[in-house]
Design an enzyme around this catalytic site. Structure first.
Site, PDB file in Angstrom:
ATOM      1  N   MET A   1       0.828  -1.206   0.000  1.00 30.59           N
ATOM      2  CA  MET A   1       0.000   0.000   0.000  1.00 30.59           C
ATOM      3  C   MET A   1       0.860   1.254   0.000  1.00 30.59           C
ATOM      4  O   MET A   1       1.115   1.851   1.012  1.00 30.59           O
ATOM      5  CB  MET A   1      -0.902  -0.020   1.244  1.00 30.59           C
ATOM      6  N   ASP A   2       1.288   1.638  -1.181  1.00 35.03           N
ATOM      7  CA  ASP A   2       2.231   2.748  -1.305  1.00 35.03           C
ATOM      8  C   ASP A   2       1.535   3.979  -1.856  1.00 35.03           C
ATOM      9  O   ASP A   2       0.643   3.866  -2.684  1.00 35.03           O
ATOM     10  CB  ASP A   2       3.339   2.299  -2.267  1.00 35.03           C
ATOM     11  N   GLY A   3       1.904   5.162  -1.394  1.00 39.02           N
ATOM     12  CA  GLY A   3       1.390   6.374  -2.025  1.00 39.02           C
ATOM     13  C   GLY A   3       0.469   7.214  -1.176  1.00 39.02           C
ATOM     14  O   GLY A   3      -0.122   8.164  -1.666  1.00 39.02           O
TER      15      GLY A   3
END
Lengths: 272, 310
Positions: free
Chosen positions: A43-45
């Site tokens: 879960m990046d960003g």
């Protein structure tokens, strides 16, 4: 897990019902083909999302990320994916500024306690939560909360969610080696011949099957020390969308891609 | 999305593979079965019509400066590049050839990439030649692969030694034929002091096996009382892994050709923060242009290693 606390107006109810119906049709079509057993999300960003939308607060992006988590879990449950793995916080993320780390930890604690309340009031919808990672490195209160939540949801079987907190493959392997060394020395046989199964048993994520599909948001194309052992044969899918922007269509596209690759995968499996 | 990265085939790709080339290939593969005569081998590089490293032996400093293309910045070049050379079989099938022709074309492609790495200042190049999962391939293909490997090593021996390239082989060498092992040991010994480029070839390698043998070594040391269980940490494991033969065990960039989106048990521990690049071309078609594309993509990425760019 999909109820909000505020009043849901009539129009919203009809809209929700229509959306739910549409999803049922889409998922029925998807289910004709193979569905991954375990989908894992990197879960990046979150912070980039907060900056993009000019949200206030250090944890604004992460809060938006949590809402996204709820939706994605709901979709996975409706599709019928049995296991979902989430990369919430890695050991290397402790390198970030102490303020941000504290903020994220506090947010996670808040959400865990919220989920505990939900579990106590019987509102979990059959979702089981497992925490994987070096839980001893977390603060006392957080650790106690995670243990409590794991215990409360132990019996649920509809969807099993593995939340990786304070996790990284290097730490996992070190821990697995230590454990298997201790185990072997207790057995006390002459040769210390470690097998693959010994190490795999001692991994944090040994209770769930290996991920079939890894979805990484935020546009990065790397594993970031997340389950590099378990994902050696999984399909790696990346998307430019930031984690809070990940929606139904991204998930459907990823699963379709997984289904397209099945022919090749089956051919490989046949030879093993 | 990855599909947007597909480059439409250009005339450059097809130039090498005209009808005359195919006919030569067919004649060669027939010769291959008749004998491995030295005459056939000497002419192999010339007959292919592909630049083979035999024709360009020495690099000059001036040549180095001018061959780095404008798209690439010298200070952002990766130190360690890893490549999964996938797609030889499919390449051969697409052209109606046998799988071993695909492997031979693959070797030529590898020679080109090794040359480019040497010129552009990449310090370590790791290639995945043969995995533990490949043992289930037909015996004839495996035998051909090993004999091809042996012949390539023997023929490139001189060239590599002259160009200051160091070769290391990692992987489970217990199942390899003895003649190949002899050549490997010899070439490793002779080139061990070379410094320009380190070429690591993974044969009979599996990431899990690598970690397992490192852990076995550590467990044995614990049992012998050399170290305590509590002293086991990441650095210890890193020292025991097979990539301890190099100064830069962690690849900066991993390239996988043929469009497959998986790591397939290659370099597990070391891939923690490696940037991945998946190329659509099959390995024999992945030449200089594909490599430049991969490096350009790498140079545009922001690497945070878990932290934050402030």
């Amino acid at each position: 897990m999909n109820n909000t606390r505020e009043e849901v107006g009539e129009f919203t109810q009809i809209f929700n019902a229509l959306m739910s119906l549409m999803r049922t049709f889409i998922f029925k079509v998807l289910r004709v083909g193979p569905i991954p057993t375990n989908i894992s999300f990197i879960m990046d960003g979150n912070r980039r999302f907060a900056k993009k939308r000019n949200l206030e607060g250090l944890d604004a992006g992460h809060r938006a990320g949590f809402i996204s988590v709820k939706y994605i879990l709901q979709y996975c449950k409706e599709i019928g994916v049995p296991y979902v793995t989430l990369y919430a916080f890695g050991m290397d993320n402790f390198k970030r500024g102490p303020e941000e780390v504290k903020c994220v930890m506090d947010l996670m604690l808040e959400k865990v306690e919220l989920t505990i309340d939900q579990a106590v009031s019987g509102n979990m919808n059959g979702v089981r939560i497992i925490f994987a990672g070096d839980l001893n490195s977390l603060n006392e209160r957080f650790r106690a909360a995670t243990q409590k939540l794991m215990k409360l949801t132990e019996e649920n079987r509809d969807l099993i969610v593995v939340v990786c907190v304070a996790y990284s493959t290097s730490v996992e392997i070190v821990h697995a080696v230590r454990d298997s060394c201790v185990r072997k020395s207790k057995i006390g046989d002459g040769s210390v011949a470690l097998e693959l199964s010994d190490i795999e048993e001692c991994m944090y994520t040994s209770v769930v099957p290996v991920p079939d599909l890894v979805i990484r948001t935020g546009g990065g194309d790397r594993l970031s020390n997340f389950m590099t052992w378990q994902t050696s044969k999984s399909l790696l899918h990346r998307t430019e969308a930031l984690w809070p922007e990940l929606g139904l269509w991204h998930l459907v596209w990823a699963i379709l891609k997984f289904q397209r690759m099945q022919d090749y995968l089956q051919k490989k499996k046949k030879f093993h | 999305m990855l599909s947007l990265r597909v480059r439409p085939p250009t005339s450059f790709d097809f130039r090498r593979f005209n009808a005359g080339y195919l006919e030569r290939q067919w004649r060669l593969s027939r010769d291959c079965f008749l004998s491995f005569s030295p005459k056939v081998e000497e002419n192999r590089g010339v007959r292919f019509g592909v630049k083979s490293s035999k024709s360009e032996v020495s690099f000059t400093a001036a040549e180095e400066e001018e061959t780095l293309p404008e798209e690439l910045q010298p200070e952002l070049m990766p130190k360690h590049v890893a490549i999964i050379m996938d797609g030889n079989g499919r390449w051969a099938k697409n052209r109606g050839l046998q799988p071993w022709d695909g492997h031979r074309a693959g070797v030529e492609a590898l020679k080109e990439i090794v040359k480019l790495c040497g010129k552009w200042g990449i310090q370590v190049l790791t290639v995945f030649a043969f995995s533990t999962d490949n043992w289930i391939r037909p015996r004839i293909e495996i035998d051909f692969l090993f004999s091809l490997f042996e012949r390539s090593l023997k023929s490139e021996f001189q060239n590599l030694a002259e160009n200051n390239v160091r070769i290391s082989i990692i992987g489970d060498s217990s199942k390899l034929p003895k003649s190949l092992l002899r050549v490997i040991n010899e070439i490793e010994e002779v080139t061990k002091n070379n410094t320009r480029l380190q070429l690591i070839v993974a044969v009979g390698y599996s990431g899990k096996y690598d970690v397992l043998q490192a852990c076995r070594g550590i467990a044995q040391r614990v049992k012998d009382g050399e170290i305590e269980v509590e002293e086991i940490d990441e650095r210890l494991i890193e020292e025991e892994l097979e990539t301890n033969c190099t100064e830069f065990p962690y690849p900066d960039l991993l390239i996988r050709t043929s469009g497959e989106l998986r790591v397939s048990n290659f370099l597990l521990w070391q891939l923690a923060y490696t940037e991945l690049f998946f190329a659509q071309e099959l390995w024999p078609d992945f030449g200089r242009s594909g490599f430049i594309e991969a490096l350009t993509s790498f140079q545009q990425r922001q690497r945070r290693f878990g932290g934050r760019k402030s």
